[in-house]
Enzyme design. Structure first.
Site, PDB file in Angstrom:
ATOM      1  N   LEU A   9       0.841  -1.200   0.000  1.00 31.69           N
ATOM      2  CA  LEU A   9       0.000   0.000   0.000  1.00 31.69           C
ATOM      3  C   LEU A   9       0.880   1.255   0.000  1.00 31.69           C
ATOM      4  O   LEU A   9       1.718   1.443   0.879  1.00 31.69           O
ATOM      5  CB  LEU A   9      -0.916   0.022   1.224  1.00 31.69           C
ATOM      6  CG  LEU A   9      -1.836  -1.200   1.380  1.00 31.69           C
ATOM      7  CD1 LEU A   9      -2.828  -0.969   2.516  1.00 31.69           C
ATOM      8  CD2 LEU A   9      -2.557  -1.532   0.086  1.00 31.69           C
ATOM      9  N   ARG A  16       2.810  14.803   6.457  1.00 35.65           N
ATOM     10  CA  ARG A  16       3.744  15.271   7.493  1.00 35.65           C
ATOM     11  C   ARG A  16       5.200  15.320   7.022  1.00 35.65           C
ATOM     12  O   ARG A  16       6.061  15.849   7.717  1.00 35.65           O
ATOM     13  CB  ARG A  16       3.619  14.382   8.740  1.00 35.65           C
ATOM     14  CG  ARG A  16       2.424  14.757   9.599  1.00 35.65           C
ATOM     15  CD  ARG A  16       2.321  13.864  10.805  1.00 35.65           C
ATOM     16  NE  ARG A  16       1.747  12.566  10.474  1.00 35.65           N
ATOM     17  CZ  ARG A  16       1.830  11.499  11.271  1.00 35.65           C
ATOM     18  NH1 ARG A  16       2.489  11.568  12.407  1.00 35.65           N
ATOM     19  NH2 ARG A  16       1.270  10.362  10.905  1.00 35.65           N
TER      20      ARG A  16
HETATM   21  C1  UD1 Z   1      -3.241   1.674   9.982  1.00 35.96           C
HETATM   22  C2  UD1 Z   1      -4.064   0.562  10.616  1.00 35.96           C
HETATM   23  C3  UD1 Z   1      -3.753   0.498  12.112  1.00 35.96           C
HETATM   24  C4  UD1 Z   1      -2.275   0.287  12.319  1.00 35.96           C
HETATM   25  C5  UD1 Z   1      -1.472   1.372  11.615  1.00 35.96           C
HETATM   26  C6  UD1 Z   1      -0.033   1.037  11.661  1.00 35.96           C
HETATM   27  C7  UD1 Z   1      -6.144   0.421   9.349  1.00 35.96           C
HETATM   28  C8  UD1 Z   1      -7.573   0.808   9.304  1.00 35.96           C
HETATM   29  N1  UD1 Z   1      -5.459   0.831  10.414  1.00 35.96           N
HETATM   30  O1  UD1 Z   1      -3.684   2.893  10.568  1.00 35.96           O
HETATM   31  O2  UD1 Z   1      -4.483  -0.589  12.709  1.00 35.96           O
HETATM   32  O3  UD1 Z   1      -1.991   0.315  13.718  1.00 35.96           O
HETATM   33  O4  UD1 Z   1      -1.856   1.449  10.225  1.00 35.96           O
HETATM   34  O5  UD1 Z   1       0.712   2.092  11.124  1.00 35.96           O
HETATM   35  O6  UD1 Z   1      -5.659  -0.250   8.460  1.00 35.96           O
HETATM   36  N2  UD1 Z   1      -3.358   3.617   2.454  1.00 35.96           N
HETATM   37  C9  UD1 Z   1      -3.724   3.486   1.156  1.00 35.96           C
HETATM   38  N3  UD1 Z   1      -4.975   3.813   0.791  1.00 35.96           N
HETATM   39  C10 UD1 Z   1      -5.899   4.253   1.681  1.00 35.96           C
HETATM   40  C11 UD1 Z   1      -5.510   4.398   3.034  1.00 35.96           C
HETATM   41  C12 UD1 Z   1      -4.229   4.069   3.388  1.00 35.96           C
HETATM   42  O7  UD1 Z   1      -2.930   3.067   0.294  1.00 35.96           O
HETATM   43  O8  UD1 Z   1      -7.027   4.517   1.289  1.00 35.96           O
HETATM   44  C13 UD1 Z   1      -1.974   3.255   2.843  1.00 35.96           C
HETATM   45  C14 UD1 Z   1      -1.179   4.426   3.334  1.00 35.96           C
HETATM   46  O9  UD1 Z   1      -0.418   4.981   2.290  1.00 35.96           O
HETATM   47  C15 UD1 Z   1      -0.271   3.795   4.371  1.00 35.96           C
HETATM   48  C16 UD1 Z   1      -1.077   2.630   4.874  1.00 35.96           C
HETATM   49  O10 UD1 Z   1      -2.060   2.368   3.923  1.00 35.96           O
HETATM   50  O11 UD1 Z   1       0.918   3.297   3.793  1.00 35.96           O
HETATM   51  C17 UD1 Z   1      -1.680   2.908   6.228  1.00 35.96           C
HETATM   52  O12 UD1 Z   1      -2.587   3.960   6.123  1.00 35.96           O
HETATM   53  P1  UD1 Z   1      -2.789   5.021   7.281  1.00 35.96           P
HETATM   54  O13 UD1 Z   1      -3.843   5.948   6.877  1.00 35.96           O
HETATM   55  O14 UD1 Z   1      -1.479   5.551   7.690  1.00 35.96           O
HETATM   56  O15 UD1 Z   1      -3.378   4.070   8.414  1.00 35.96           O
HETATM   57  P2  UD1 Z   1      -3.359   4.353   9.957  1.00 35.96           P
HETATM   58  O16 UD1 Z   1      -4.498   5.209  10.301  1.00 35.96           O
HETATM   59  O17 UD1 Z   1      -2.038   4.771  10.403  1.00 35.96           O
END
Ligand code: UD1
Ligand code: CA
Length: 459
Positions: A9, A16
């Protein structure tokens, strides 16, 4: 064993980082974050790697086209579950799916292998770890027997759940058919209105497939990069690991916190590295080599027992054994030095082969040259390899002595054993064994008065 399909992903924006560059293109130890993750999963020999991109997508694709991955666009970022769904059409039911984040660069292949293996009985496997400050992370929910039963996101958690210190790292593996089914059943009824990948854990448990947790080998393996401070901390951690590995292989490192490795380094025993050495790309350093302070060595091979003195820069070059290079030498691409060659201070060498025991110790440029054995190149010698349009070759055969301050206008050949007197501008080939002298006649003007300033300008 089921074929492994990987989903990375990378659609997040990385606000940030405060950068025009998409987050996953920022570099750690010379490689992008995405390259680190791809390199780790490559070790598991997957059938395919899908990278889900969104923000700055075409920039990421263009910059990383050499990765050989399949690009999947997520037009709107509707959550991690939605992101994985975008890749699922390209993944067959019999596959095992491994999901990672492109901004968690130091995950180790061993931990991933363990995670994939844990799915062999049909259960879902996820990497979890306890942390001191779990705020912001999804928390791991377990039943009274200690079995994982689900994940609650920070924003959806109650006070009890918030006090849980075991967090979801985000990395998980599951069978493709099951995962496809679970993803079809998740919704966005949560605090963030997103389709959470984390909701599949509870579904795996309620379907009776179960969820297993895997611990990383070190906390840093699962730390994400959200800002430049975290990037710098992981860089230091990574460099420390590299230094520890080299010391384990018998390398003396003057200060492990002042060594940077940005690539693959292969070292022999009893190598010593002084402070502020940077090793980049593919570097091979044979036994007993000593590298002085502030040297930069990129894509190069250094032969046994050679000494590279302070402030030397070497790139795409090969240095034979027993050589003495620097201080302040520059070996540019295509330099190939045989054994016991000495290249001294302020000497630049490019696309040049130098034979055994030859020396160029001071202030010299050797470009596009073939230099034989036991050649002595005097101070301030220059191969004039460029006529403004083309590059030409200088050939200096064995045992030639080139006096100081000689210009060799290429194409030119100096035959074996010839001697060139200091200060020559050589434009014709020199036969073997002769002395070649070529300089203006020196005259003396007696009673000569040096000009003096007549009228000093008034202040
Ligand atoms: C996510 C997890 C959380 C975990 C944390 C660890 C979920 C709902 N939550 O939270 O349980 O503790 O990561 O860091 O999965 N991304 C996409 N498309 C999207 C959304 C996100 O590609 O629509 C990718 C982001 O680029 C990133 C990763 O997924 O690399 C995580 O997304 P982020 O929004 O950072 O999730 P967290 O809220 O941190
Ligand atoms: Ca995150």
């Amino acid at each position: 064993m089921a074929p492994l399909h990987v989903v990375i992903l990378a659609a997040g924006q990385g606000k940030r980082m405060k950068s025009r560059l998409p987050k996953v293109l920022h570099r750690l130890a010379g490689r992008t974050l995405l390259e680190h993750v791809a390199a780790a999963v490559q070790k598991l020999d997957p059938a395919t790697i899908h990278v889900v991109y969104g923000h700055g997508g075409s920039q990421v694709r263009d910059a990383q086209s050499a990765l050989g991955v399949q690009w999947v666009e997520q037009r709107e970022q509707l959550g991690t579950g939605h992101a994985v769904e975008q890749a699922m059409p390209g993944i067959p039911d019999e596959a095992t799916v491994l999901v990672l984040y492109a901004d968690v660069p130091l995950i180790a292949a061993g931990t991933l292998r363990e995670t994939v293996t844990a799915t062999a009985d049909g259960s879902l496997a996820l990497i979890t770890t306890p942390v001191d400050d779990a705020s912001g992370y999804g928390r791991i929910l377990r039943d009274d027997d200690g079995c994982v039963i689900g994940i609650v996101e920070d924003k959806d958690a109650n006070d009890d759940q918030r006090s849980i210190r075991e967090i979801n790292t985000g990395i998980l593996a599951a069978g493709a058919a099951s995962l496809r089914g679970w993803l079809g059943r998740i919704d966005n009824n949560n605090a963030q209105g997103e389709r959470y990948l984390t909701d599949v854990i509870a579904l795996a448990v309620s379907d009776g497939d179960g969820a297993r947790s895997i611990s990383p080998g070190a906390l840093e393996e699962v730390l994400g990069v959200n800002d430049r401070s975290q990037l710098a901390k992981l860089e230091r951690y990574y460099q420390h690991q590299q230094a520890e590995r080299l010391m384990g292989e018998g390398v003396t490192i003057a200060d492990p916190s002042r060594l940077d490795i940005r690539g693959e380094v292969d070292v022999g025993q009893d190598v010593s590295l002084d402070v502020n050495v940077i090793l980049e790309g593919n570097v091979v350093i044979a036994e007993g080599v000593r590298i002085g302070p502030n040297c930069i060595i990129k894509d190069a091979e250094i032969g046994a027992g050679s000494e590279i003195h302070a402030n030397t820069v070497i790139e795409q070059a090969r240095v034979g054994s027993g050589c003495r290079i620097g201080p302040y030498a520059r070996l540019r691409p295509g330099t190939d030095l045989a054994e016991e060659v000495h290249i001294g201070n302020f000497v630049e060498v490019k696309n040049t082969r130098v034979g055994r025991g030859s020396k160029a110790n001071h202030l010299t440029y050797l470009g596009d040259s073939r230099i034989g054995k036991k050649v002595n190149v005097g101070a301030g010698t220059i191969t004039c390899n460029y006529d403004g349009a083309e590059k030409h070759t200088t050939i200096i055969e064995d045992d030639v002595f080139v006096g100081s301050g000689v210009e060799l206008v290429a194409p030119i050949t100096v035959r074996a054993g010839a001697t060139i007197g200091a200060g020559a501008t050589v434009t014709k080939d020199i036969p073997s064994g002769v002395l070649s002298v070529n300089r203006g006649r020196q005259t003396t003007v007696e009673n000569w008065a040096r000009p003096t300033k007549k009228n000093k300008a008034p202040k």
